[in-house]
Design a protein around this motif. Structure first.
Motif, PDB file in Angstrom:
ATOM      1  N   MET C  61      46.291  36.576  33.317  1.00  0.00           N
ATOM      2  CA  MET C  61      47.576  37.258  33.469  1.00  0.00           C
ATOM      3  C   MET C  61      47.930  37.344  34.944  1.00  0.00           C
ATOM      4  O   MET C  61      47.087  37.690  35.765  1.00  0.00           O
ATOM      5  N   THR C  64      52.644  41.350  33.988  1.00  0.00           N
ATOM      6  CA  THR C  64      52.956  41.826  32.638  1.00  0.00           C
ATOM      7  C   THR C  64      53.658  43.158  32.713  1.00  0.00           C
ATOM      8  O   THR C  64      53.544  43.883  33.720  1.00  0.00           O
ATOM      9  N   LYS C  93      55.564  32.034  30.220  1.00  0.00           N
ATOM     10  CA  LYS C  93      55.939  33.413  29.902  1.00  0.00           C
ATOM     11  C   LYS C  93      55.875  33.620  28.398  1.00  0.00           C
ATOM     12  O   LYS C  93      56.298  32.748  27.640  1.00  0.00           O
ATOM     13  N   GLU C 110      54.800  38.742  29.436  1.00  0.00           N
ATOM     14  CA  GLU C 110      53.622  38.304  30.189  1.00  0.00           C
ATOM     15  C   GLU C 110      53.959  37.026  30.938  1.00  0.00           C
ATOM     16  O   GLU C 110      54.682  36.182  30.404  1.00  0.00           O
ATOM     17  N   ARG C 112      51.435  34.105  32.469  1.00  0.00           N
ATOM     18  CA  ARG C 112      50.031  33.691  32.550  1.00  0.00           C
ATOM     19  C   ARG C 112      49.919  32.322  33.201  1.00  0.00           C
ATOM     20  O   ARG C 112      50.889  31.556  33.226  1.00  0.00           O
TER      21      ARG C 112
END
Lengths: 138, 138, 138, 138
Positions: C61, C64, C93, C110, C112
């Protein structure tokens, strides 16, 4: 004859530690949920309703232990089989067996108390008698 | 004569359950950290360095249990006292005692393995001999 | 057109805090599992296999956030709906929506990274290009 | 001028995932404890007493987010610096900055509500006015 409940749990990434296997405290959280699921399956309603219906605050743990025979890693689906091993007046014993495929991976036991707020001191909790209908269904 | 380590832990809001007391799997996470702290205090370096120095992947749990005598709630500061109870060739036993003030609140024990990746199958882990210098310091 | 995945999660006693509602960090653990489930559903194999197949160490991550509109308590069954909102070269995303019954309870997002060990320094991780076949299936 | 609180947190083995870095939901649990520590440091008593004194049930999260700039791994000691960014009538914003050594590792923000049980429906919670003395001290 005891009531058995079996549920499948997917081991998640976040359940695992830097060695890539389940961080063992996570198993105890799974067992806590398995005990709730066992009572829900036998009684026909959820823990939330069970607490309200019987005026208890919870079923806190007084003694627990586990033997970890085979590790599991993220992505594994494990099966947890749970039943009440015995009832006393205000406490009870639960046994959990975890299987990874056909292999017994963990054996665990719990002793819990059927607990209410102490009417003499609401900051404290105390064991109270387990209702007969609960005993009968488990 | 065993090496003892003592550390204080503040019970946080997020450690506690709807009954307002510690959700017991959180204690096992505290004990895992207490075992790491015990080794770090005795050896003089952290678990991360310990794993690298001795070529192990971890010290996984094979058997653990705890008796919960007195509950704790958020805001409590508890003291966890830990020591090695015994060493075998590739495994060892740890004892933890949790005190809430002067009161013994929990007694717990662990058996762990000094574990490396299996050279014949790197997806597996196996116990290896605990170095004498580790035994000597604990 | 994005691939959507929906899964139901039972809120457990141990997910909840002394106010009786979900301790919000637990939602992020649920979202992490939901992202893994989204990829598994779209790709047809689990995160464990995904990491091995593409030589990545994880999808860590970088950013977030979540808005909590309606609380949930133990015993509630919530539904988490997840999809990829966008792909960049080495990052992506995700959007999660949590429903409690028909009610939107949480909105989360999120960002990542598709991350591998840095070949120049294996103690570090770095973003690498997301394979086209992964993008195509999500 | 805002009150700042800083606390050091040791990243434990059990905070980390199979990639060897902190499983990010654990940071949110650390932030929750940091917010409690901020209030305790400013007010001079703990969250448990704060709830009782002001008749609130908690300070639930309504909106949170974090940017993860640098990962941390087990054994790292990180420093979390927290302060109130702003107060509204019944809600407030908190900012957390996590440092790993001198390096800014995470920036996070929270919006929380000063919440009591709804007198019209005790199963619900609602925001109430934050006391002036609390605002003054933070």
């Amino acid at each position: 004859m005891s009531f058995f409940n079996r549920r499948e749990v997917t081991v998640e990434w976040g359940d695992c530690d830097p060695a890539g296997i389940v961080f063992y405290p996570r198993y105890f959280a799974m067992f806590d949920a398995s005990t709730a699921a066992l009572f829900a399956a036998a009684l026909g309603y959820k823990k939330f309703e069970m607490l309200g219906r019987y005026g208890i605050i919870g079923i806190p743990m007084v003694d627990t232990g586990a033997k970890f025979l085979v590790p599991s890693r993220f992505g594994d689906v494990i099966s947890i089989e749970s039943h009440v091993a015995s009832f006393q007046r205000s406490s009870f014993k639960i046994a959990h067996q975890v299987f990874r495929g056909e292999t017994l991976a963990i054996e665990a036991h719990e002793t819990r108390v059927w607990a209410a707020r102490d009417p003499d001191d609401p900051t404290r909790i105390k064991g109270v008698a387990i209702p007969d209908e609960v005993k009968a269904k488990l």
